[in-house]
Scaffold this motif. Structure first.
Motif, PDB file in Angstrom:
ATOM      1  N   TRP A   1       7.560   8.071   3.223  1.00 38.41           N
ATOM      2  CA  TRP A   1       6.861   7.683   4.355  1.00 38.41           C
ATOM      3  C   TRP A   1       5.707   6.818   4.165  1.00 38.41           C
ATOM      4  O   TRP A   1       5.055   7.270   3.195  1.00 38.41           O
ATOM      5  N   LYS A   2       5.297   6.081   4.929  1.00 45.01           N
ATOM      6  CA  LYS A   2       4.050   5.584   4.833  1.00 45.01           C
ATOM      7  C   LYS A   2       3.552   5.333   6.115  1.00 45.01           C
ATOM      8  O   LYS A   2       4.066   4.865   7.058  1.00 45.01           O
ATOM      9  N   VAL A   3       2.236   5.680   6.157  1.00 40.27           N
ATOM     10  CA  VAL A   3       1.162   5.212   7.491  1.00 40.27           C
ATOM     11  C   VAL A   3       0.399   4.261   7.266  1.00 40.27           C
ATOM     12  O   VAL A   3      -0.708   4.520   6.260  1.00 40.27           O
ATOM     13  N   THR A   4       0.327   3.080   8.008  1.00 37.23           N
ATOM     14  CA  THR A   4      -0.569   2.024   8.096  1.00 37.23           C
ATOM     15  C   THR A   4      -1.471   1.632   9.027  1.00 37.23           C
ATOM     16  O   THR A   4      -0.861   1.570  10.133  1.00 37.23           O
ATOM     17  N   TYR A   5      -2.664   1.746   8.663  1.00 32.28           N
ATOM     18  CA  TYR A   5      -3.604   1.476   9.573  1.00 32.28           C
ATOM     19  C   TYR A   5      -3.626  -0.028   9.861  1.00 32.28           C
ATOM     20  O   TYR A   5      -3.825  -0.806   8.913  1.00 32.28           O
ATOM     21  N   VAL A   6      -3.517  -0.429  10.838  1.00 30.66           N
ATOM     22  CA  VAL A   6      -3.068  -1.934  10.936  1.00 30.66           C
ATOM     23  C   VAL A   6      -4.495  -2.894  10.776  1.00 30.66           C
ATOM     24  O   VAL A   6      -4.510  -4.018  10.685  1.00 30.66           O
ATOM     25  N   GLY A   7      -5.499  -2.430  11.050  1.00 33.09           N
ATOM     26  CA  GLY A   7      -6.890  -3.140  10.918  1.00 33.09           C
ATOM     27  C   GLY A   7      -7.369  -4.114  12.394  1.00 33.09           C
ATOM     28  O   GLY A   7      -6.633  -4.052  13.210  1.00 33.09           O
ATOM     29  N   ASN A   8      -8.302  -4.620  11.984  1.00 31.13           N
ATOM     30  CA  ASN A   8      -8.842  -5.699  12.914  1.00 31.13           C
ATOM     31  C   ASN A   8      -9.600  -6.790  12.405  1.00 31.13           C
ATOM     32  O   ASN A   8      -9.639  -6.933  11.278  1.00 31.13           O
ATOM     33  N   SER A   9     -10.470  -7.559  13.056  1.00 32.11           N
ATOM     34  CA  SER A   9     -11.230  -8.487  12.506  1.00 32.11           C
ATOM     35  C   SER A   9     -12.382  -8.126  11.640  1.00 32.11           C
ATOM     36  O   SER A   9     -12.846  -8.882  10.943  1.00 32.11           O
TER      37      SER A   9
END
Length: 283
Positions: free
Chosen positions: A260-268
């Motif tokens: 499984w992988k959990v990815t924080y999508v980020g921002n500017s």
């Protein structure tokens, strides 16, 4: 708003042809590239004057701001650029280009003036980089490019082109993030299992100290990958996740073999980051 050069003088411009032939001024990083490479860059301006045309192309990039909390060191962030000029209607004699990096709504933070020598009668290209040895504010920056070049027509007439593109491109400098994730069971038989994760972002204090702060808002993505990051199979999207005000990311899945992988999508301002379950070996 136009980013006008303050480093040029009219005397320099009048002597540009002579400067273009002075190899001592052109040493230190001039990259000679085929016209095909220049053609692959995004076009940011087409300037026409007296039967001649100068096409300005450019590619620019920002980087992630990385640091080490144990050694209290921040790695240099890097701003990279490639500028290409192509002329028609005559022979390009020489060019001066100023590249400006400016955070939106702020004064310019970096300027770099470069002199180009022709790689053919109609094309010039130069690439370079500016390293930020301290720290740079995260966010979105505009890249400006100002060009002064001379084209000689077949009859010997010299035509001067001055090009000023306030926003040739936009680049981002984002702080590094990391995600820690785990699962409540090692079983693979389909029983319910809870995944818990947290995302942290790099913090650089005014005194230069480096730490990691828990992110308490934003979004993440849960994916399933049968054979992990080194396998040939692609990860499959499972669901969107929200980061709670306590910084926790939590969801229930059916336990199964694989990753499984959990990815924080980020921002500017914050880069994306991924945590794997089981945790990957850092050795």
């Amino acid at each position: 708003m136009s980013l006008h050069s303050t480093s040029r003088t009219s005397l320099f411009r009048r002597g540009l042809v002579a400067l273009a032939s002075a190899t001592a001024l052109l040493a230190g990083g001039l990259v000679v590239a085929p016209a095909a490479q220049a053609a692959s860059l995004p076009v940011v301006d087409v300037h026409k004057r007296q039967g001649t045309t100068v096409t300005t192309s450019m590619y620019a990039s920002g980087s992630t701001i990385w640091g080490n909390s144990e050694t209290e060191q921040v790695r240099p962030a890097r701003f990279g650029y490639t500028v290409a000029l192509k002329a028609s209607g005559g022979t390009m004699l020489g060019s001066e280009v100023e590249v400006t990096l400016q955070k939106i709504d702020r004064q310019p933070v970096r300027k770099r003036t470069i002199v180009l020598k022709r790689t053919s009668s109609t094309a010039m290209i130069k690439r370079g980089a500016i390293n930020f040895t301290g720290t740079i504010d995260p966010g979105t920056y505009r890249v400006g490019v100002e060009v002064f070049t001379v084209i000689r027509k077949a009859d010997g007439t010299r035509v001067r082109h001055q090009i000023d593109v306030n926003e040739a491109q936009r680049v981002q400098f984002r702080r590094a993030t990391m995600v820690h994730a785990g699962i409540s069971t090692d079983a693979t038989d389909g029983r319910p299992a809870r995944i818990n994760a947290t995302a942290k972002v790099l913090r650089v204090a005014d005194d230069g100290s480096v730490s990691w702060l828990r992110i308490r808002s934003g979004s993440a993505i849960l994916s399933y990958d049968p054979d992990g990051p080194w396998g040939e199979k692609r990860a499959v999207f499972v669901r969107d996740l929200k980061i709670g005000s306590d910084g926790r990311i939590s969801t229930v899945v059916k336990a199964r073999d694989g990753y499984w992988k959990v990815t924080y999508v980020g921002n500017s301002r914050f880069a994306d980051g991924t945590g794997w379950i089981p945790e990957l070996c850092g050795c």
